[in-house]
Design a protein around this motif. Structure first.
Motif, PDB file in Angstrom:
ATOM      1  N   ALA A   1       0.833  -1.198   0.000  1.00  0.00           N
ATOM      2  CA  ALA A   1       0.000   0.000   0.000  1.00  0.00           C
ATOM      3  C   ALA A   1       0.871   1.252   0.000  1.00  0.00           C
ATOM      4  O   ALA A   1       0.631   2.172  -0.777  1.00  0.00           O
ATOM      5  CB  ALA A   1      -0.943   0.003   1.203  1.00  0.00           C
ATOM      6  N   GLN A   2       1.878   1.299   0.864  1.00  0.00           N
ATOM      7  CA  GLN A   2       2.746   2.476   0.885  1.00  0.00           C
ATOM      8  C   GLN A   2       3.644   2.491  -0.349  1.00  0.00           C
ATOM      9  O   GLN A   2       3.862   1.472  -1.008  1.00  0.00           O
ATOM     10  CB  GLN A   2       3.594   2.485   2.150  1.00  0.00           C
ATOM     11  CG  GLN A   2       4.531   1.301   2.315  1.00  0.00           C
ATOM     12  CD  GLN A   2       5.338   1.385   3.595  1.00  0.00           C
ATOM     13  OE1 GLN A   2       6.007   2.376   3.846  1.00  0.00           O
ATOM     14  NE2 GLN A   2       5.248   0.348   4.421  1.00  0.00           N
TER      15      GLN A   2
ATOM     16  N   LEU B   1      11.674   8.546   5.518  1.00  0.00           N
ATOM     17  CA  LEU B   1      10.398   7.894   5.806  1.00  0.00           C
ATOM     18  C   LEU B   1       9.399   8.871   6.405  1.00  0.00           C
ATOM     19  O   LEU B   1       8.196   8.786   6.128  1.00  0.00           O
ATOM     20  CB  LEU B   1      10.613   6.711   6.750  1.00  0.00           C
ATOM     21  CG  LEU B   1      11.365   5.512   6.168  1.00  0.00           C
ATOM     22  CD1 LEU B   1      11.523   4.426   7.226  1.00  0.00           C
ATOM     23  CD2 LEU B   1      10.658   4.956   4.935  1.00  0.00           C
ATOM     24  N   LYS B   2       9.858   9.810   7.206  1.00  0.00           N
ATOM     25  CA  LYS B   2       8.949  10.795   7.801  1.00  0.00           C
ATOM     26  C   LYS B   2       8.311  11.664   6.727  1.00  0.00           C
ATOM     27  O   LYS B   2       7.105  11.953   6.771  1.00  0.00           O
ATOM     28  CB  LYS B   2       9.704  11.658   8.806  1.00  0.00           C
ATOM     29  CG  LYS B   2      10.119  10.913  10.071  1.00  0.00           C
ATOM     30  CD  LYS B   2      10.940  11.811  10.999  1.00  0.00           C
ATOM     31  CE  LYS B   2      11.369  11.054  12.249  1.00  0.00           C
ATOM     32  NZ  LYS B   2      12.232  11.884  13.145  1.00  0.00           N
ATOM     33  N   VAL B   3       9.116  12.096   5.758  1.00  0.00           N
ATOM     34  CA  VAL B   3       8.579  12.899   4.653  1.00  0.00           C
ATOM     35  C   VAL B   3       7.602  12.070   3.823  1.00  0.00           C
ATOM     36  O   VAL B   3       6.519  12.535   3.450  1.00  0.00           O
ATOM     37  CB  VAL B   3       9.726  13.436   3.778  1.00  0.00           C
ATOM     38  CG1 VAL B   3       9.177  14.142   2.535  1.00  0.00           C
ATOM     39  CG2 VAL B   3      10.613  14.391   4.578  1.00  0.00           C
ATOM     40  N   LYS B   4       7.982  10.836   3.522  1.00  0.00           N
ATOM     41  CA  LYS B   4       7.121   9.953   2.747  1.00  0.00           C
ATOM     42  C   LYS B   4       5.815   9.687   3.483  1.00  0.00           C
ATOM     43  O   LYS B   4       4.717   9.719   2.883  1.00  0.00           O
ATOM     44  CB  LYS B   4       7.848   8.623   2.472  1.00  0.00           C
ATOM     45  CG  LYS B   4       7.075   7.656   1.571  1.00  0.00           C
ATOM     46  CD  LYS B   4       7.940   6.465   1.185  1.00  0.00           C
ATOM     47  CE  LYS B   4       7.977   5.406   2.272  1.00  0.00           C
ATOM     48  NZ  LYS B   4       6.726   4.614   2.330  1.00  0.00           N
ATOM     49  N   ALA B   5       5.892   9.441   4.770  1.00  0.00           N
ATOM     50  CA  ALA B   5       4.700   9.150   5.559  1.00  0.00           C
ATOM     51  C   ALA B   5       3.732  10.327   5.573  1.00  0.00           C
ATOM     52  O   ALA B   5       2.507  10.138   5.516  1.00  0.00           O
ATOM     53  CB  ALA B   5       5.097   8.773   6.983  1.00  0.00           C
ATOM     54  N   GLN B   6       4.258  11.539   5.650  1.00  0.00           N
ATOM     55  CA  GLN B   6       3.392  12.710   5.641  1.00  0.00           C
ATOM     56  C   GLN B   6       2.594  12.792   4.342  1.00  0.00           C
ATOM     57  O   GLN B   6       1.383  13.066   4.356  1.00  0.00           O
ATOM     58  CB  GLN B   6       4.223  13.985   5.829  1.00  0.00           C
ATOM     59  CG  GLN B   6       3.416  15.269   5.814  1.00  0.00           C
ATOM     60  CD  GLN B   6       2.343  15.301   6.887  1.00  0.00           C
ATOM     61  OE1 GLN B   6       2.568  14.852   8.013  1.00  0.00           O
ATOM     62  NE2 GLN B   6       1.162  15.824   6.548  1.00  0.00           N
ATOM     63  N   LYS B   7       3.265  12.531   3.228  1.00  0.00           N
ATOM     64  CA  LYS B   7       2.581  12.553   1.936  1.00  0.00           C
ATOM     65  C   LYS B   7       1.541  11.444   1.863  1.00  0.00           C
ATOM     66  O   LYS B   7       0.422  11.645   1.369  1.00  0.00           O
ATOM     67  CB  LYS B   7       3.609  12.393   0.805  1.00  0.00           C
ATOM     68  CG  LYS B   7       3.006  12.509  -0.588  1.00  0.00           C
ATOM     69  CD  LYS B   7       2.448  13.909  -0.834  1.00  0.00           C
ATOM     70  CE  LYS B   7       1.932  14.079  -2.231  1.00  0.00           C
ATOM     71  NZ  LYS B   7       1.383  15.431  -2.485  1.00  0.00           N
TER      72      LYS B   7
END
Length: 389
Positions: free
Chosen positions: A59-60, A121-127
């Motif tokens: 999913a991610q 990962l933090k930037v990716k997770a926010q998106k």
């Protein structure tokens, strides 16, 4: 008279001919046959995508695709909302078929081994949150409470609750039984050749003769590019041969789907206890038919990284290694009717094609039945490549 001129001995004419018997083509055939349509499926039997899949339900956004194809990231983001829907559709299909796919929705980790990777990962997770995914960032202490099996190099992870895993051997067998019960005509071990317009329909050349079809669906993954080219259709789908391994069975250890923020790896444990190790190490295509073939360097690198991440699997023996083919386009699937060739459809999911396989098949089936597919399919229209013709 040669086979080039004679009718196929087993299938002279059919309402819909689906080219490609993987999870997409098979599910599409089942959805149409369940609505009373006459459907044939032709499949060349080459080990490709579905029949060589490792069973990850993604999913991610996968960091591997983001690194290899940065030009496709915008397309990946556009398609991302379909992935959790695709996972839920797998659950619905399992219930519909009354089968056990060994489907587990336990979530998926993408782990980091440095602060830079964790920041990525933090930037990716926010998106991903903005696009509707259920994700959170875990430090090592939080990770240890959920998954204490990781090696000391792991400093944290992104956890995506929308991810899961299944056993593709169970899935593929159940889908095949389902479509046979519905009367779908399966032509296995045969290769589709040139597609020609004939009246309001088509003829498709095979090694055993011609098949007439009212409508044709290109569901052959990367092979759809060559099939479309002969009839003037541009589908820039390319094959990506990848390496996989499976270990002997062990006690329950890995409960989640595991990926890495910067390196090529997937890990998951099946209900049988075996651990599947994949994640994108390269294989190669051999011979005129492009048979996916393993590479020793990938085998060594893949299992070395796996035991680095989860040291407790180091004593396990690898009992099988194989290669399959992922299909990559532009970060988005290709779904729907070819505008300048009415009656010709494409059914090609995005990069994590097995995850989106049944949902993509259902979307195209609904379009073919003249119904609302429940999704805005314009971003996935084959027409976006028309300018490249």
């Amino acid at each position: 008279m040669s086979a080039l001129q004679t009718a196929h001995p087993l299938l002279r004419e059919i309402d819909v001919l689906v080219i490609g018997g993987g999870v997409v083509g098979s599910c599409l055939a089942g959805f149409l046959a369940g609505e009373g349509r006459g459907v044939g499926v032709i499949d060349d039997g080459r080990i490709g995508g579905s029949n060589a899949n490792a069973g990850s339900l993604h999913a991610q956004m996968q960091s591997r695709f983001m690194r290899l194809y940065p030009e496709n990231v915008a397309g990946m983001e556009q398609q991302l909302p379909l992935y959790p829907k695709g996972v839920r559709f797998w659950q619905a299909l399992q219930a519909k078929l009354g089968s056990d796919f060994d489907l587990k929705m336990t979530g998926g980790f993408m782990v980091a081994e440095s602060q830079d990777q964790l920041d990525f990962l933090k930037v990716k997770a926010q998106k991903e949150r903005e696009l509707g995914l259920d994700v959170e960032i875990l430090d090592r202490a939080a990770l240890d409470r959920i998954a204490p099996y990781f090696g000391p190099a792991v400093v944290g992870a992104e956890l995506c609750a929308n991810e899961g895993k299944l056993n593709p051997l169970l899935c593929n067998a159940a889908i095949r039984r389902w479509i046979k019960d519905l009367g779908v005509v399966l032509l296995e071990g045969e290769r589709a050749g040139q597609i020609r317009r004939e009246g309001a329909g088509f003829t498709v050349q095979t090694g055993r003769g011609l098949i007439k079809a009212g409508r044709v669906v290109l569901a052959a993954g990367s092979g759809s590019a060559d099939l479309g080219r002969d009839i003037g259709v541009v589908i820039p789908a390319r094959p990506e041969p990848l390496h996989m391994n499976i270990t002997e069975a062990t006690t329950p250890l890995i409960g989640h789907l595991i990926q890495h923020a910067d390196r090529m790896i997937t890990l998951k444990q099946l209900g049988t206890g075996q651990i599947v190790i994949g994640g994108g190490w390269p294989a190669h295509l051999t011979g005129g038919r492009g048979y996916p073939t393993v590479e020793l360097a990938s085998l060594i690198a893949n299992v070395t990284l796996a035991q680095h991440m989860v040291p407790r699997i180091a004593p396990l023996r690898v009992i099988r290694t194989w290669a399959g083919v992922n299909t990559s386009v532009d970060g988005r699937g290709v779904l729907g009717e070819i505008e300048h060739v009415p009656g010709l459809f494409a059914a090609i999911p995005g990069d994590a094609g097995y995850t989106l396989g049944p949902l993509s098949a259902h979307i195209v089936a609904q379009l073919m039945l003249g119904r609302d597919p429940g999704e805005d399919v314009s971003p996935f229209s084959p027409g976006r490549f028309a300018s490249g013709a």
